[in-house]
Motif scaffolding. Structure first.
Motif, mmCIF file in Angstrom:
data_model
loop_
_atom_site.group_PDB
_atom_site.id
_atom_site.type_symbol
_atom_site.label_atom_id
_atom_site.label_comp_id
_atom_site.label_asym_id
_atom_site.label_seq_id
_atom_site.Cartn_x
_atom_site.Cartn_y
_atom_site.Cartn_z
ATOM 1 N N ARG A 50 0.855 -1.187 0.000
ATOM 2 C CA ARG A 50 0.000 0.000 0.000
ATOM 3 C C ARG A 50 0.892 1.239 0.000
ATOM 4 N NH1 ARG A 50 -0.444 2.477 5.081
ATOM 5 N NH2 ARG A 50 0.520 1.267 6.768
ATOM 6 N N ALA A 51 0.375 2.323 -0.506
ATOM 7 C CA ALA A 51 1.097 3.590 -0.539
ATOM 8 C C ALA A 51 0.227 4.643 0.134
ATOM 9 C CB ALA A 51 1.406 3.989 -1.978
ATOM 10 N N ASP A 52 0.823 5.398 1.039
ATOM 11 C CA ASP A 52 0.067 6.416 1.772
ATOM 12 C C ASP A 52 0.892 7.668 1.971
ATOM 13 O OD1 ASP A 52 -2.648 5.654 2.537
ATOM 14 O OD2 ASP A 52 -1.709 3.960 3.565
ATOM 15 N N ASN A 53 0.191 8.792 2.021
ATOM 16 C CA ASN A 53 0.833 10.044 2.380
ATOM 17 C C ASN A 53 0.950 10.130 3.891
ATOM 18 O OD1 ASN A 53 1.081 11.099 -0.279
ATOM 19 N ND2 ASN A 53 -1.096 11.601 -0.264
ATOM 20 N N LEU A 54 2.045 10.732 4.354
ATOM 21 C CA LEU A 54 2.281 10.934 5.772
ATOM 22 C C LEU A 54 2.260 12.427 6.077
ATOM 23 C CD1 LEU A 54 5.281 8.460 6.099
ATOM 24 C CD2 LEU A 54 2.947 8.028 6.882
ATOM 25 N N SER A 55 2.279 12.756 7.346
ATOM 26 C CA SER A 55 2.318 14.166 7.731
ATOM 27 C C SER A 55 3.621 14.804 7.264
ATOM 28 C CB SER A 55 2.184 14.290 9.249
ATOM 29 O OG SER A 55 3.221 13.565 9.894
ATOM 30 N N ALA A 106 -7.529 2.752 6.903
ATOM 31 C CA ALA A 106 -7.019 4.100 7.118
ATOM 32 C C ALA A 106 -5.559 3.983 7.526
ATOM 33 C CB ALA A 106 -7.825 4.809 8.209
ATOM 34 N N GLY A 107 -4.670 4.438 6.653
ATOM 35 C CA GLY A 107 -3.256 4.454 7.001
ATOM 36 C C GLY A 107 -2.973 5.596 7.965
ATOM 37 N N ALA A 108 -2.171 5.335 8.960
ATOM 38 C CA ALA A 108 -1.839 6.374 9.935
ATOM 39 C C ALA A 108 -1.006 7.462 9.269
ATOM 40 C CB ALA A 108 -1.082 5.778 11.117
ATOM 41 N N SER A 109 -1.137 8.678 9.740
ATOM 42 C CA SER A 109 -0.386 9.786 9.150
ATOM 43 C C SER A 109 1.016 9.896 9.716
ATOM 44 C CB SER A 109 -1.126 11.106 9.385
ATOM 45 O OG SER A 109 -1.212 11.381 10.780
ATOM 46 N N ASP A 110 1.305 9.170 10.809
ATOM 47 C CA ASP A 110 2.622 9.327 11.416
ATOM 48 C C ASP A 110 3.223 8.020 11.902
ATOM 49 O OD1 ASP A 110 4.705 11.151 11.992
ATOM 50 O OD2 ASP A 110 4.218 11.064 14.124
ATOM 51 N N ASP A 111 2.829 6.892 11.322
ATOM 52 C CA ASP A 111 3.529 5.636 11.568
ATOM 53 C C ASP A 111 3.161 4.652 10.475
ATOM 54 O OD1 ASP A 111 1.161 4.169 12.273
ATOM 55 O OD2 ASP A 111 1.303 4.887 14.328
#
Length: 511
Positions: A431-436, A462-467
């Motif tokens: 999976r690919a997600d944007n982080l903070s 829901a991917g976490a924004s900071d882990d």
């Protein structure tokens, strides 16, 4: 590759009329090529640094319809030739193996006098040069069949300097490849690229592709997940939640699979809308810099530094987790070359480093049987195309293995076909997600990978924004025994027609 081949199998070559239109070999030719591949594989096992064996097998793999593997073998032969020219210890070993093989191929009656014969050395070098030229031609032809004209043109350009008398590298084919490369680079960028991303667009053009296939020498146990793996994953689910478990499901089989290997996540109890089903973290990821390499949290101003190499972690717990799972494999290793590779997505290559490191530290009997790869399913078949190129995939991957201390010639567990099956499993499950703070993450969450797609999902991730964790939430009431599904498409894509949605989903679910 010298295991028993399945009677029914399919080539991976993806025809491209603008580059090539290769007809498949006849059945009797297939049988001859298969026997030659088996013979060359055994020869490589006995003489792993013999340039001739690698080039010979690569030629057969190209003609039988596996250009990605032909490029891998031809490139390994190229490395050995470079080592010979550089007079390295590996090059000396390769030269010795080739010289002995050349001597043994001679008439037995003349062998006693040959080693002292003043013509023996020049004859060996002449034979070696011929194989090097033929191998470079093979690399060019295999890259064309892999739909990589840019790489093929650059190989021709470099070879024309090394072998100026060889018209092949300066002739019509080289000119056509150069014109095609210029045409591609001059073509308009797709609308989703910004003007400042033209370099990324040019890098993406380098990639060709082939069909993800189950190679015919793969045993059935490598094509399905065994009961012990599934039981281990069920225990992992039970350690996170009592709300669901993994069960086998019936799905139409792919022609590349020996039997159904499909599983899903099912509710063990009624789950209310809005309730969290489970949350899963992972160390199988790569992310932008400035983050903890074990959990992907942002690093504070006073991170915990490992004693061995001063790698920063957010906590002692994360440092211990890294030491326990992967860090020893990469400690004090230099992977800076990945940032210099001509790849449109360097972060994917960095994710590979983590995967390889985890496998090595586990000391698994085979990479595909490791605890992180055994649970992952790869969608294999004629509708699933894998992007690949020499400079964007094969070279950086082989450099990574060598930096990790793997002997890419003698350790057949890391043969090119294994690498592409690893990449197929990762591509089908990551999976690919944007982080903070404009960060970006590529990750594999093993339990999340068991959750299937539905265009009418009852859950969402829901991917976490900071882990590196992912949370699965119920967006509808889910009854006990019902399969838990998410959508692999966003809300806009789900509004498309059936055929359009199927096309978008082929990478995960096939035709």
């Amino acid at each position: 590759m010298d295991n028993k081949w399945r009677t029914s199998w399919y080539p991976s070559i993806r025809n491209n009329p603008s580059l090539h239109n290769i007809s498949q070999p006849l059945e009797q030719e297939k049988d001859s090529l298969m026997k030659s591949i088996v013979s060359a594989t055994r020869e490589i096992r006995n003489l792993p640094y013999d340039v001739g064996a690698w080039s010979s097998r690569g030629l057969c793999l190209m003609h039988i319809g596996y250009p990605e593997l032909a490029v891998g073998d031809a490139y390994k032969a190229t490395i050995l030739f470079d080592e010979i020219h550089n007079d390295s210890s590996l090059g000396c070993t390769a030269l010795l193996m080739f010289g002995m093989k050349h001597w043994l191929s001679m008439d037995p009656s003349s062998r006693d006098a040959t080693p002292a014969d003043k013509n023996f050395g020049p004859n060996v070098w002449a034979a070696l040069k011929k194989i090097e030229i033929d191998n470079t031609k093979l690399l060019v032809e295999a890259l064309i069949r892999l739909n990589c004209p840019c790489d093929a043109q650059e190989v021709c350009r470099d070879a024309s300097r090394s072998f100026p008398a060889e018209g092949f590298f300066r002739g019509r084919k080289s000119i056509e490849l150069n014109e095609l490369k210029r045409s591609l680079e001059a073509s308009p960028m797709p609308s989703h690229y910004q003007p400042e991303q033209r370099g990324d667009w040019i890098a993406a053009l380098r990639f060709g592709g082939f069909y993800r296939r189950a190679y015919p020498w793969m045993s059935s146990e490598m094509l399905r997940r065994d009961p012990s793996t599934i039981n281990r994953m069920r225990k992992s689910v039970a350690g996170l939640t009592t709300k669901c478990t993994i069960k086998k499901i019936s799905v139409k089989e792919s022609p590349d699979e020996t039997e159904s290997d499909y599983y899903g996540m099912f509710a063990k109890t009624d789950i209310k809308r809005g309730h969290m089903i489970f949350k899963e973290g992972t160390v199988i990821f790569a992310a932008t810099t400035g983050r903890c390499p074990a959990c992907c949290r942002s690093l504070n101003s006073t991170p915990h530094l490992s004693e061995c190499c001063q790698t920063p972690y957010c906590t002692t717990r994360c440092a211990n987790l890294a030491a326990r799972t992967y860090h020893a494999s990469i400690c004090k290793k230099d992977f800076s070359f990945l940032k210099e590779s001509k790849s449109s997505n360097t972060i994917i290559l960095q994710e590979q480093v983590r995967v390889f490191a985890l496998i090595l530290q586990e000391n698994a009997s085979h990479p595909l049987k490791s605890t992180i790869l055994a649970p992952l399913h790869a969608q294999l078949g004629p509708d699933n195309v894998m992007a690949a190129s020499l400079k964007g995939t094969i070279i950086p991957t082989i450099k990574t293995l060598r930096e990790l201390g793997i002997d890419i010639f003698a350790d057949e567990k890391w043969d090119t076909w294994v690498l592409f099956i690893i990449l197929a499993r990762l591509a089908n499950n990551h999976r690919a997600d944007n982080l903070s703070n404009d960060g970006f993450l590529e990750a594999i969450n093993l339990l999340y990978s068991f959750i299937n797609h539905s265009c009418d999902p009852n859950a969402q991730y829901a991917g976490a924004s900071d882990d590196s964790s992912v949370t699965i939430l119920a967006i509808k009431p889910i009854a006990k025994g019902e399969e838990i599904c998410v959508s692999y498409l966003d809300s806009n894509d789900r509004k498309l027609g059936v055929k359009e949605r199927q096309k978008l989903l082929t990478a995960w679910v096939g035709e």
